[in-house]
Design a protein around this motif. Structure first.
Motif, short mmCIF file in Angstrom:
data_model
loop_
_atom_site.label_atom_id
_atom_site.label_comp_id
_atom_site.label_asym_id
_atom_site.label_seq_id
_atom_site.Cartn_x
_atom_site.Cartn_y
_atom_site.Cartn_z
N ARG A 106 0.86 -1.14 0.03
CA ARG A 106 -0.10 0.32 0.02
C ARG A 106 1.21 0.93 0.06
O ARG A 106 2.24 1.09 0.73
N PRO A 107 0.34 2.62 -0.62
CA PRO A 107 0.95 3.91 -0.39
C PRO A 107 1.27 4.22 1.23
O PRO A 107 0.23 3.71 2.11
N GLY A 108 2.88 4.41 0.72
CA GLY A 108 3.71 4.51 2.46
C GLY A 108 4.07 3.40 3.02
O GLY A 108 5.28 3.48 3.97
N ASP A 109 3.58 2.26 2.69
CA ASP A 109 4.42 1.15 2.99
C ASP A 109 5.77 1.20 3.13
O ASP A 109 6.36 2.12 2.09
N VAL A 110 6.86 1.15 3.33
CA VAL A 110 8.37 0.53 3.50
C VAL A 110 8.53 -0.72 3.65
O VAL A 110 8.44 -1.56 3.74
N LYS A 141 18.53 -13.85 1.53
CA LYS A 141 17.94 -12.07 1.77
C LYS A 141 16.92 -11.97 1.22
O LYS A 141 16.71 -12.94 1.11
N LEU A 142 15.80 -11.55 2.18
CA LEU A 142 14.64 -11.35 1.51
C LEU A 142 14.13 -9.97 1.73
O LEU A 142 14.80 -9.10 2.35
N VAL A 143 12.57 -9.84 0.71
CA VAL A 143 13.14 -8.58 0.62
C VAL A 143 11.13 -8.40 1.56
O VAL A 143 10.43 -8.89 1.36
N ALA A 144 10.96 -7.06 2.61
CA ALA A 144 9.59 -6.76 3.14
C ALA A 144 9.50 -5.66 2.76
O ALA A 144 9.95 -4.25 3.25
N ILE A 145 7.91 -5.57 2.73
CA ILE A 145 7.00 -4.27 3.03
C ILE A 145 5.73 -4.56 4.40
O ILE A 145 5.22 -5.17 3.94
N VAL A 146 5.97 -3.83 4.71
CA VAL A 146 5.39 -2.95 6.09
C VAL A 146 4.93 -1.59 6.21
O VAL A 146 5.10 -0.95 5.78
N ALA A 181 7.16 -0.06 10.93
CA ALA A 181 8.50 -0.59 10.43
C ALA A 181 9.96 -0.10 11.66
O ALA A 181 10.24 -1.39 11.04
N PRO A 182 9.71 0.39 12.34
CA PRO A 182 10.58 0.79 13.42
C PRO A 182 11.08 -1.04 14.53
O PRO A 182 11.66 -1.58 14.48
N ARG A 183 9.75 -1.36 14.47
CA ARG A 183 9.74 -2.61 15.11
C ARG A 183 10.19 -4.10 14.63
O ARG A 183 10.26 -4.61 14.99
N GLY A 189 20.15 -11.16 10.08
CA GLY A 189 19.79 -9.51 9.51
C GLY A 189 19.76 -8.78 10.40
O GLY A 189 19.34 -7.13 10.30
N ARG A 190 21.54 -8.63 11.11
CA ARG A 190 22.06 -7.88 11.99
C ARG A 190 22.18 -6.43 10.39
O ARG A 190 22.27 -5.02 11.15
N GLY A 191 22.21 -6.86 9.49
CA GLY A 191 22.72 -5.68 8.13
C GLY A 191 21.61 -5.35 7.79
O GLY A 191 21.12 -4.67 6.59
N SER A 192 20.17 -5.35 8.13
CA SER A 192 18.91 -5.20 7.91
C SER A 192 18.84 -3.61 7.33
O SER A 192 19.33 -2.69 8.36
N ALA A 193 18.42 -3.27 6.65
CA ALA A 193 18.32 -1.67 6.43
C ALA A 193 16.83 -1.32 5.21
O ALA A 193 16.15 -1.89 5.01
N VAL A 194 16.04 0.01 5.65
CA VAL A 194 15.26 0.74 4.69
C VAL A 194 15.96 1.16 3.52
O VAL A 194 16.92 2.08 3.41
#
Length: 319
Positions: A145-149, A255-260, A265-267, A278-283
């Motif tokens: 959805r628009p606005g998702d991260v 590696k995975l791609v998530a949209i939340v 997103a912060p949680r 996931g230590r190198g996870s990034a937006v």
């Protein structure tokens, strides 16, 4: 001697033509069955960070995990070229045993075929997997959805680069390891932080660019990503510059791609960074309304370019 010695478990040991598991045991974990299959033909069989056996288990486990399913059972079908050293097979099977134990799955049924020399390239493996999706989890490529991260769990393109190096097609002073790893426990941590993850997929063949295009097309949204936010090893950047490759299209196997949703997103990001995978996870970007069905990259120079779906295979025999 080779397979039963490594994979022995109560569902496999009867050696019937099928594995039989009680439905009640499956229903304890959720209300829907997830079922997937994949075939692994990687060349070479062994590379820095893994081998064809590591791929065969982790890849199928990850295809289940990104639906939110808990992976439970795998099958293992192998096609062996005449003349393959038994010790090579033992090494591969030992990797499968190790990764299955790490992922908490049992290999419960299988088949072996030997073909004439030249009819196959050393060893091919097919694994099919069964898992159970928990109640209330509804992950889909159509949910953005628009606005998702948009979030990834670490550096991109490591596996594709590792295979290039293993084939001696690229001489680098440092050896890039494949990122091959099972991701179920990471996904479980993400779901514990946010049960309503909108989209989730592992970025294997075609890389992150292909996954994002699938999300954008299925959800009929735009996905905008920032080049400066992409987590990349310097060695991978260098390899891509030398060969004219785009790291967004390089294969990953861990590696995975998530949209939340933005409020979650912060949680989710905190839960990912607290996990070893996931230590190198990034937006890396955000979902927008326009242009629908497209992925747009903001370059380091401040311009925009369209990131299309990969046509064909950039690297053959990567998994």
């Amino acid at each position: 001697d080779v397979f039963l010695g490594a994979f022995d478990n109560p569902l496999l040991s009867p050696l019937e033509d099928q594995a039989v598991m009680p439905l009640a045991g499956l229903a304890e974990h959720g209300d829907r069955l997830a079922f997937t299959t994949d075939t692994y033909v990687v060349s070479p069989l062994f590379f820095n960070g893994g081998d064809i056996g590591t791929l065969a288990v982790a890849g199928t486990v990850n295809d289940l995990a990104v639906s939110g399913a808990r992976p439970l059972y795998l099958s293992c079908g192998v096609v062996i070229e005449e003349g393959l050293p038994v010790e090579t097979l033992r090494r591969v099977v030992a990797s499968m045993k190790r990764v299955a134990a790490e992922a908490g799955v049992a290999i419960v049924t299988g088949d072996t075929k030997v073909v004439e020399r030249g009819a196959a390239d050393k060893l091919f493996i097919n694994t099919a997997g069964i898992g159970v999706v928990p109640r209330g989890v509804a992950i889909s490529a159509a949910n953005a959805r628009p606005g998702d991260v948009v979030i990834v769990n670490g550096t991109l393109g490591d596996h594709g680069t590792a295979i290039l190096i293993a084939r001696a097609q690229l001489a680098l002073e440092s050896d890039v390891p494949s990122d091959c790893q099972p991701l179920y426990s990471l996904v479980a941590a993400m779901l514990a932080a946010c049960p309503d993850i909108h989209c989730l997929r592992d970025a294997t063949r075609g890389g992150v660019a292909t996954v994002l295009n699938e999300f954008a097309e299925s959800s009929q949204v735009a996905i905008r990503i920032d080049e400066t936010s992409l987590p990349l090893r310097e060695d991978v950047k260098g390899a891509c510059e030398i060969l004219g490759l785009d790291p967004l299209y390089l294969a990953n196997e861990g590696k995975l791609v998530a949209i939340v949703a933005p409020e979650a997103a912060p949680r989710v990001l905190a839960a990912m960074r607290a996990h070893p995978a996931g230590r190198g996870s990034a937006v890396i970007g955000q979902v927008a309304e326009e242009p629908r069905g497209m992925v747009v990259l903001r370059t380091g120079f401040g311009g925009d370019r369209i990131v299309d779906m990969l046509v064909g295979e950039q690297l053959p025999r990567i998994c």
